[in-house]
Design a protein around this motif. Sequence first.
Motif, short mmCIF file in Angstrom:
data_model
loop_
_atom_site.label_atom_id
_atom_site.label_comp_id
_atom_site.label_asym_id
_atom_site.label_seq_id
_atom_site.Cartn_x
_atom_site.Cartn_y
_atom_site.Cartn_z
N UNK A 33 23.76 36.87 50.30
CA UNK A 33 24.83 35.98 50.73
C UNK A 33 26.02 36.13 49.79
N UNK A 34 27.19 36.36 50.36
CA UNK A 34 28.44 36.43 49.59
C UNK A 34 29.34 35.30 50.07
N UNK A 35 29.92 34.57 49.14
CA UNK A 35 30.85 33.50 49.50
C UNK A 35 32.28 34.05 49.55
N UNK A 36 33.19 33.22 50.04
CA UNK A 36 34.60 33.59 50.04
C UNK A 36 35.10 33.74 48.61
N UNK A 37 34.58 32.93 47.73
CA UNK A 37 34.96 33.05 46.32
C UNK A 37 34.48 34.38 45.74
N UNK A 38 33.30 34.83 46.16
CA UNK A 38 32.80 36.12 45.70
C UNK A 38 33.74 37.25 46.11
N UNK A 39 34.21 37.22 47.35
CA UNK A 39 35.12 38.26 47.82
C UNK A 39 36.42 38.25 47.02
N UNK A 40 36.93 37.06 46.76
CA UNK A 40 38.19 36.94 46.02
C UNK A 40 38.02 37.38 44.57
N UNK A 41 36.97 36.91 43.90
CA UNK A 41 36.76 37.25 42.50
C UNK A 41 36.39 38.72 42.34
N UNK A 42 35.51 39.23 43.19
CA UNK A 42 35.09 40.62 43.07
C UNK A 42 36.23 41.58 43.28
N UNK A 43 37.05 41.34 44.30
CA UNK A 43 38.17 42.24 44.55
C UNK A 43 39.22 42.12 43.45
N UNK A 44 39.38 40.93 42.85
CA UNK A 44 40.32 40.77 41.74
C UNK A 44 39.88 41.59 40.52
N UNK A 45 38.60 41.56 40.22
CA UNK A 45 38.09 42.30 39.06
C UNK A 45 38.24 43.81 39.26
N UNK A 46 37.98 44.28 40.47
CA UNK A 46 38.14 45.72 40.73
C UNK A 46 39.62 46.09 40.67
N UNK A 47 40.49 45.25 41.22
CA UNK A 47 41.93 45.51 41.17
C UNK A 47 42.41 45.58 39.73
#
Length: 518
Positions: A33-47
């Motif tokens: 399970x991935x939350x909306x916060x996971x998508x936002x935080x994960x993509x921020x870290x990769x960026x």
Amino acid sequence: MTDKPQTNLYAALRDAFPAALDGWAIETDAGLIYTWRDLDRGSAMIANELAARGLEPGARLVAQVDKSVEALMLYLAALRAGLVYVPLNTAYPPAEMAYLIDNAQPAAVVCTPQHFGWVSKLAFRAGAQVVYTLGTDRQGTLLERAAHRSDIQSPVPVGMQALASIIYTSGTTGRSKGAMLTHGNLLANAQILRQYWDWRADDVLIHVLPIFHVHGLFVAVHGALLNGSPMLWAARFDPRTVLQWLPRATVFMGVPTLYTRLLGEPELTPERCARMRLFICGSAPLLIDTFRAWQQRTGHTILERYGMSETIMLTSNPCGPDVRYGGQDERRGGTVGFPLPGVELRIADAADRPLPAGEVGGVQVRGPSVFQGYWRMPDKTAEDFTADGWFRTGDVGFIDTRGYVTLVGRSKDVLISGGYNVYPAEVEGAINELPGVAESAVIGVPHPEWGEVGLALVIPQPGATVQPDRVLAALRGRLASYKIPKRCVVVDELPRNAMGKVQKNVLRERWRDAAAAS
């Protein structure tokens, strides 16, 4: 969702996330399970990792990775950082990858761990600054390095005219062309589809498509994210998994092959589809028999639509009654519906003169989602646009008096098998290089599951013996698997016109039942 002006596609998608960021956004077929916060935080870290490596806005990032939620985060990260995302089919062998990487000239490449050895050599030879790995098990150097970066990042305000992605689409000469799509192209199309397909607050999307092409990435993913809708996410299509998910979902997008496979499951019933709202099909022609069988088995009518790598979605059958014709419009099998709002579509003759309703000609379009041109191919770009700015799609069709668009063929003989474009000239070139082969012709023949499959007709050199099975075996490793014909036949000659050109229309008619016979 706010109506404020946007300067980055990710910012627009992020604005549509639900207020409750800890709610589920994606559930995978592995039970993660991935939350909306996971998508936002994960993509921020990769960026932030990409920026720390010196990648500046406008730089290309090539990704040849298997489908995963982390691969989706990589795409979102590229948008956030203002990079140009270049997804490549995971089936491409080294020979094709060498050309694509050299053409894209990426600053960064992300590949699967098992391909790092040969991909990194191609990437560094082409001038890449960094090569990462990303696996489906949440492993790889990309995530290892991104784990040390901040999870806060402001999307780079690149502007709607900035390139967001280059999608490579093969040409009839065998050379792939990179279609340049902007942040504005992608956002405009997603907004139009959100309205036209009546996305609702309680929608849940079943996502079983690859994310290296327009259908799975820009149509399906953007649709869900821009509506703040959760996704049930499968790494690859499995009919049993889809059947389990149907009672929890409302929207499904697929290619004809997926629908034929689902029809083969006894548990596909109206009861199992009772919560579903919309079944969408595209990327290949849907046989009318499949269209009708789906109606009979499920009680739902598939919505067919039409798009291209260069344009994203162009037309669609109605989602609901269309007020333009007194609410009488319906989803018609064998058609791709009406031009979407904002899209202009005309049928033209060889001189680019518009044709009246009912007459067959070339499909030409213009609108907010039409691409900016082909990467590093100005001559090809100029060739494919008319003097008054219409894009020549290469498809052939007609518009009836009600406005429904019907496609009848493709002017450049491209065949579409299982949702993937296959260009005969490229396959023929590979066959003609084989020992004992004098000439070949590759055509598409109808197939109930794949829509079309390739048939190779081969003329041997004088005195040579050509074994069909050996021809097909020799293509493995030289071409992506979906490009390899399903059948090869040795013939004495090929039909030609007065100019000596092979008459593929004659071959298609003569061999149209070849797939069934095999």
